[in-house]
Design a protein around this motif. Structure first.
Motif, PDB file in Angstrom:
ATOM      1  N   THR A   1      38.315  35.547  43.541  1.00 38.36           N
ATOM      2  CA  THR A   1      37.992  34.177  43.169  1.00 38.36           C
ATOM      3  C   THR A   1      39.230  33.547  42.522  1.00 38.36           C
ATOM      4  O   THR A   1      40.248  34.216  42.294  1.00 38.36           O
ATOM      5  N   LYS A   2      39.150  32.257  42.175  1.00 33.82           N
ATOM      6  CA  LYS A   2      40.282  31.589  41.534  1.00 33.82           C
ATOM      7  C   LYS A   2      40.634  32.255  40.196  1.00 33.82           C
ATOM      8  O   LYS A   2      41.818  32.439  39.885  1.00 33.82           O
ATOM      9  N   SER A   3      39.623  32.618  39.435  1.00 35.38           N
ATOM     10  CA  SER A   3      39.874  33.287  38.154  1.00 35.38           C
ATOM     11  C   SER A   3      40.504  34.655  38.367  1.00 35.38           C
ATOM     12  O   SER A   3      41.420  35.056  37.644  1.00 35.38           O
ATOM     13  N   GLU A   4      40.030  35.364  39.382  1.00 35.55           N
ATOM     14  CA  GLU A   4      40.571  36.694  39.672  1.00 35.55           C
ATOM     15  C   GLU A   4      41.998  36.599  40.200  1.00 35.55           C
ATOM     16  O   GLU A   4      42.830  37.482  39.934  1.00 35.55           O
ATOM     17  N   GLN A   5      42.311  35.527  40.919  1.00 30.98           N
ATOM     18  CA  GLN A   5      43.684  35.305  41.364  1.00 30.98           C
ATOM     19  C   GLN A   5      44.618  35.134  40.173  1.00 30.98           C
ATOM     20  O   GLN A   5      45.764  35.584  40.190  1.00 30.98           O
TER      21      GLN A   5
END
Length: 277
Positions: free
Chosen positions: A22-26
């Protein structure tokens, strides 16, 4: 370490899963790639803050990859970095010497004198001083108790987690707790300190990290600076930094009560002289 991923390098695991992030995980993944050396020395709180995500998000990311938690990931990531960067030109004697010297220098540089003075004053005026430490931090706590006894300051040190909870429950607003934890994330210490805080005791944290579960409850934070890789947990380097800070506290107490401290020192020396040949 019994991680199901113990034989797979974390960089490989992340690479295999990056298209599903996800964007946060990126953001977490990008931070790890850009700051690998810092990651292995972070607490979970520092890691999540540096990545720009919540702690729960960071934990979900690591568990999504198959790790039990942050410590599991750090251990394997530290091993990968160590294997990639082994310096054959430096002997282990030189490395340990330099690490110890640097730990003392760095700890000296991060000491906040106002916090040190306030901690010394809190210990000085209290007749109920309790030291909490587990494992290698418990050894540092025992040394601190020994130092304080030799200058006439009565303290108790508790290294058993069950006894820590019982002792914490007996504290009050006149009590001082010195909590020693390199990571600030030892659950047993944090649990006992939480109870002590509820009893209105003054909490002094001796730790390596400004942001950690322990420091959330601390009235005074005294920092060591011995960045300890998960591969070196319990190393003498970290204890040297803790003992340097303990020496500062005990010396400050001696200076505040010089005449009494010297009298007690002489009496202690006289009483134990018969134990020597």
């Amino acid at each position: 370490m019994n991680s199901p991923l113990s034989n797979v390098r974390p960089s490989v695991v992340m690479e295999q899963h990056k298209h599903q992030f996800t964007k946060s995980e990126q953001k977490i993944y990008a931070y790890i790639l850009e700051h690998p050396e810092q990651v292995i020395y972070h607490s979970l709180t520092e890691f999540s803050d540096a990545s720009g995500v919540a702690e729960a998000t960071a934990l979900r990311f690591l568990r999504k990859l198959g790790y039990k938690g942050f410590q599991d990931f750090k251990f394997l990531f530290a091993r990968e970095i160590a294997e990639a960067g082994t310096d054959q030109g430096e002997t282990y004697l030189e490395r340990i010497r330099e690490n110890m010297v640097q730990a003392i220098r760095d700890t000296h540089d991060v000491v906040v004198q106002d916090e040190l003075a306030a901690s010394i004053e809190a210990i000085d005026r209290s007749d109920d001083v309790v030291i909490f430490g587990i494992g290698s931090s418990g050894i540092a706590g025992l040394d601190m108790q020994h130092r304080l006894m030799r200058i006439g300051k009565h303290t108790s040190v508790v290294t058993d987690s069950h006894f820590q909870m019982m002792r914490a429950a007996s504290l009050n607003e006149k009590s001082v707790v010195i909590a020693i934890s390199l990571t600030g994330g030892t659950k047993d210490i944090v649990d006992a300190v939480r109870v002590a805080k509820e009893k209105k005791a003054t909490i002094i944290a001796l730790t390596n990290y400004v942001k950690s579960p322990l420091t959330k409850f601390a009235d005074h934070i005294l920092l060591t600076s011995a960045k300890e890789s998960p591969l070196d947990s319990g190393s003498l380097v970290s204890k040297v930094a803790q003992l340097f800070l303990i020496d500062l506290i005990c010396t400050g107490l001696t200076m505040n009560n010089y005449d009494e401290a010297e009298r007690v020192k002489r009496e202690v020396s006289d009483s134990i002289s018969g134990k020597l040949y």
